[in-house]
Each structure stands twice: as C-alpha cells, then as structure tokens.
Scaffold this active site. Structure first.
Site, PDB file in Angstrom:
ATOM      1  CG  LEU A 140     -66.632   4.050  60.660  1.00  0.00           C
ATOM      2  CD1 LEU A 140     -66.913   2.856  59.761  1.00  0.00           C
ATOM      3  CD2 LEU A 140     -65.235   4.594  60.391  1.00  0.00           C
ATOM      4  CG  ASP A 141     -70.412   1.271  64.467  1.00  0.00           C
ATOM      5  OD1 ASP A 141     -69.587   1.298  65.399  1.00  0.00           O
ATOM      6  OD2 ASP A 141     -70.517   0.312  63.682  1.00  0.00           O
ATOM      7  CE  LYS A 142     -69.976   8.163  71.250  1.00  0.00           C
ATOM      8  NZ  LYS A 142     -70.986   8.766  72.157  1.00  0.00           N
TER       9      LYS A 142
ATOM     10  CB  SER B 141     -66.491   1.310  63.590  1.00  0.00           C
ATOM     11  OG  SER B 141     -67.376   0.232  63.855  1.00  0.00           O
TER      12      SER B 141
END
Length: 249
Positions: A99-101, A103
């Site tokens: 889960l990207d930084k 998000s």
C-alpha cells in the site's frame, strides 16, 4: 520434505516469490552448496540466505494492520519510515502486497508464504476495495470509464486495467473494487482521466474488513477468518464473465 522456496517463505523471511528470486540469484546456500529451485529440504538441512541461517518454519501467524499515511511497506530496517518499525509480533511477519506511502488502510501481515503467494499471484483475481477521494466533482463518464478499464503507460509499456466495480459515495468520493494490484494503479487511472487522488484508503481484502481498527494497530485474525481466507484462495476465479458493476447512486 518440501521445496526450498516454500521452506524459506514458511520461515517468515520473505514471500515465496521473493525466495525464488533469492535462489535464482545464487544467494541461497543449502548444506554448503548453492541451492537450486528443485531442492527439497527438511528441518535437518542447513539453509543460509545472504549469510543468515534460516530457522525452521514457525507457527503461522496472521494479523490485520491499519497502515497510516507515511509508513513505507518495504521491510527495510535502515528506513526510518519502514513498516518493520511499527510492528511487534512474536514471530517475524511481512506484508501481503503493498500500500503506497501516501495511502492508508487495511493490510494483511503474515509469515504464511504459501497464502501470500496465492493472494499476490495475478491469476487469482482476489478482490481489494478502496475508498477514493479526488480533487473535483465526479462525472458519470469518468465513473463509467474507470469501471470499464483504463489504459496508461508504465516505463514505455502500455497497460490496460481490468473491469472493476465502482460506486459513487459523494460528489468527490467513490468506492472501487479491484482484482489487480498494479503499482499505484488507482492514482494512475484517475490521473489519465484528468483527476488527482487526494485520499486513498483500503477497506477490504477478500473477506477481511478494516472495520474500526485504529491507525497503526494490529489485530490477530480469528481461526474462522483464517479458514475463510484460505478457502477463498483454493480455486482460481474465472476470467470469463468478469463484468464491471457501476452504481451512480
């Protein structure tokens, strides 16, 4: 005896896919020789990965985690923002997917390499649901195009996303359910259609729900949750018949 990649994954060091890459690159030693993919091992064997002797697989553990914005999912102890500094569990666990930084929301942490492999493999089409906030008013054409699939370029290569489920929640917020997991997929889909994502939260992975789990907190899965999740990863879903589900209400 089991395949060496599965043994490494079950030990909690990394996912099975990552273990295969380590073997392929010659970074795994089995009983003082370079390991190969077809090696089968038991607890009596000595397995060393980059100088680290692998302990026998521990009991499988499963946790839900509510990742805040600003935490990096890469397990790099040298990175102050890495997720490894946020979790404290009896055995080492790793994130299933990323889960990207920028998000936040639901993540599954486990040392079950086999389950991780099934959840991440692109052929399995497991559902992940997100709440997305964008920078301007949603339109019907935007939602319809998102649901049917969007094309964009990654490193000079054109990709087209699979049909997905879309539901409008407000003038600038919608829910989206994906069966893919391409890097920054939702943000890129929105960008190519002229929208900018200002908030992205993962709410669900298959049967696992974020619910009211507080930020930066872990919650062990119940035995029923683990059993249901494993049942959902037994059979491959069918590609045929995958249709978008678009709800404008």
């Amino acid at each position: 005896m089991i395949r060496i990649a599965k043994y490494i994954a079950d030990s909690g060091l990394c996912s099975r896919r990552a273990a295969c890459r380590l073997i392929e690159s010659g970074q795994v030693q089995l009983n003082d020789r370079v390991a190969i993919h077809t090696d089968r091992v038991s607890n009596d064997d000595t397995i060393v990965v980059n100088g680290q002797t692998i302990s026998p697989p521990a009991e499988h553990r499963y946790y839900l985690y509510n990742k805040p914005v600003g935490i990096d999912c890469v397990c790099n102890p040298q990175d102050a923002d890495s997720i490894v500094h946020q979790i404290n569990t009896p055995v080492r666990v790793f994130p299933v997917g990323r889960l990207d930084k920028d998000s936040h929301g639901l993540m599954l942490l486990t040392n079950d390499g086999e389950l991780c492999q099934r959840l991440l493999h692109p052929d399995y089409y497991h559902e992940k649901e997100y709440r997305v906030t964008v920078d301007k008013r949603l339109t019907d054409p935007f939602l319809e195009t998102m649901s049917l699939g969007v094309s964009y370029n990654i490193s000079g290569k054109k990709v087209t996303t699979l049909p997905c489920q879309i539901k409008r929640q407000s003038d600038s917020i919608f829910l989206i359910t994906l069966t893919q997991g391409m890097n920054r997929q939702i943000r890129r889909m929105c960008k190519v259609l002229g929208y900018r994502v200002t908030g992205l939260q993962r709410l669900r992975m298959e049967s696992l729900q974020l619910g009211d789990l507080p930020f930066n907190q872990l919650q062990p899965l119940s035995s029923d949750q683990v059993l249901q999740l494993k049942r959902q990863t037994v059979d491959l879903p069918q590609r045929n018949g995958m249709m978008p589900n678009l709800i404008f209400t």
